[in-house]
Design a protein around this motif. Structure first.
Motif, mmCIF file in Angstrom:
data_model
loop_
_atom_site.group_PDB
_atom_site.id
_atom_site.type_symbol
_atom_site.label_atom_id
_atom_site.label_comp_id
_atom_site.label_asym_id
_atom_site.label_seq_id
_atom_site.Cartn_x
_atom_site.Cartn_y
_atom_site.Cartn_z
ATOM 1 N N THR A 106 41.678 -17.849 -6.683
ATOM 2 C CA THR A 106 41.959 -16.486 -6.339
ATOM 3 C C THR A 106 43.462 -16.171 -6.226
ATOM 4 O OG1 THR A 106 39.756 -16.410 -5.354
ATOM 5 C CG2 THR A 106 41.114 -14.553 -4.952
ATOM 6 N N VAL A 146 38.329 -7.192 -9.760
ATOM 7 C CA VAL A 146 37.612 -8.034 -10.386
ATOM 8 C C VAL A 146 37.704 -9.356 -9.851
ATOM 9 C CG1 VAL A 146 37.065 -9.071 -12.626
ATOM 10 C CG2 VAL A 146 37.486 -6.462 -12.325
ATOM 11 N N SER A 150 34.891 -11.592 -7.925
ATOM 12 C CA SER A 150 34.292 -12.663 -8.339
ATOM 13 C C SER A 150 34.293 -13.781 -7.448
ATOM 14 C CB SER A 150 35.087 -13.080 -9.707
ATOM 15 O OG SER A 150 34.942 -11.716 -10.567
ATOM 16 N N VAL A 154 31.391 -16.262 -5.914
ATOM 17 C CA VAL A 154 31.522 -17.504 -6.043
ATOM 18 C C VAL A 154 31.260 -18.292 -4.526
ATOM 19 C CG1 VAL A 154 32.761 -19.658 -6.555
ATOM 20 C CG2 VAL A 154 32.949 -17.630 -8.077
#
Length: 371
Positions: A106, A146, A150, A154
């Motif tokens: 990330t 986004v 996400s 996860v």
């Protein structure tokens, strides 16, 4: 990593501290190699020429070093807690490793978004153009949302948290939160409207009629927009206001307008025709005035003066240039009026009756005898 674990298990005479010392040496060497290689590759890929390659290499350096650190620390933990000796460590360590790797990924993607934006701006600047800051910021923020959303999903899946149950709970809680955060939601949609419709962008000057809000747009946030006023005082305007108010984009105007009423005396009515003729000749010959449409005519019999109407569009939209042309045209028309023998501005004449002097007493007049 499994191969290194097996190597340490087979070398049963190794001390955990010796194994950790070896791992630290590997860590230092690996991070140094990554730093040198990535830096050398990034120096060859200039931001203005290789937008994505440079952004990828610059963004990869720190997260990749972080991945090496995490891998080495995981191996060091295995040195003290070999596989099969501690069930809690065996179950928790892989999940923790995956969570940290997800966070590193990330971090890499967020850095990539920022670096791509910077490189695109550098590329456009080298070509003599500029990046639309409003559109770039909107795309960057959307990409951030986004990526972070996400990553959260996860991580939750890795930790064994049921996403379906969370979504069901979020649907019920979202209704209550929606009522409590109506202003926040309206401001959020107001910001999205600004990004989508592009009624203004960063660096432009806007005016909200009926208010004192006017100035340069400095930042468009999710909740509010920062506008720097002409008096250099900042305004933080809620984005919801842009959905319900009229916005004047001062920076996108095509022409400024000079609109004036010029007054002449009634006794100068025979000079109006010459003034109008010479004034139109002046406007027609002026290179800084739009010749497609202009007006300089006698307009009205005013209450105390004759009214001439001036309506022209300067070609320059800059405020200083506009004021210079307005001053030049106004003074030139005033000069024409004077040259034709007229007077500008309303002149009021007040007639006052003359006061008769009082009769002075006659000291030598003989007194009237009283009867």
């Amino acid at each position: 990593m499994d191969a290194l674990e097996a190597l340490w298990i087979k070398g049963g005479g190794w001390s955990p501290w010796i194994f950790i010392a070896c791992l630290m040496v590997v860590l230092l060497v690996a991070t140094r190699i990554v730093h040198v290689v990535v830096r050398a590759l990034a120096s060859k890929a200039k931001p203005s020429q290789h937008v994505w390659r440079n952004a990828l290499l610059v963004s990869l350096s720190a997260p990749l070093n972080g991945f090496i650190w995490v891998s080495v620390l995981t191996l060091a933990a295995r040195a003290f807690y070999p596989v099969g000796n501690n069930a809690q460590v065996d179950s928790a360590l892989p999940s923790l490793f995956q969570v940290v790797c997800t966070l590193l990924m990330t971090w890499f993607l967020l850095r990539l978004v920022n670096n791509v934006r910077k490189n695109m701006q550098s590329q456009l600047a080298s070509r003599g153009s500029d990046l639309d800051q409003t559109a770039a910021e909107a795309v960057s923020k959307l990409a951030w949302v986004v990526i972070i959303a996400s990553a959260v999903l996860v991580v939750m899946q890795t930790l064994g948290i049921s996403i379906a149950g969370l979504l069901a709970f979020g649907g019920a809680a979202g209704i209550a939160v929606g009522f409590a955060a109506q202003n926040l939601v309206s401001n959020l949609f107001g910001g999205l409207t600004v990004f989508a419709s592009r009624i203004f962008k960063i660096g432009e000057y806007i005016i909200i009629p009926g208010t004192d809000l006017m100035g340069e747009v400095r930042h468009i946030g999710w909740r509010s927009t920062l506008v720097m006023g002409f008096d250099r005082k900042p305004f933080y305007i809620p984005n919801a206001l842009f959905n319900s108010s009229t916005i004047i984009n001062h920076s996108r105007m095509e022409r400024r307008c000079v609109e004036q009423t010029i007054h002449m005396r009634y006794q100068d009515i025979d000079k109006v025709e010459a003034v109008i003729r010479r004034g139109n000749e002046l406007i027609t010959a002026h290179p800084g005035i739009d010749q497609e449409f202009f007006v300089f005519r006698f307009d009205n019999y005013g209450e105390r003066s004759l009214e001439l109407f001036l309506y022209v569009f300067p070609l320059a939209t800059g405020y200083v240039d506009y004021m210079v042309l307005k001053e030049e045209v106004s003074l030139s028309i005033a000069r024409i009026i004077r040259e034709e023998g007229g007077e500008i501005l309303p002149v009021t004449s007040i007639s006052m009756p003359e006061r008769r002097p009082e009769a002075e007493p006659d000291e030598h007049r003989a007194p009237v005898a009283a009867h």
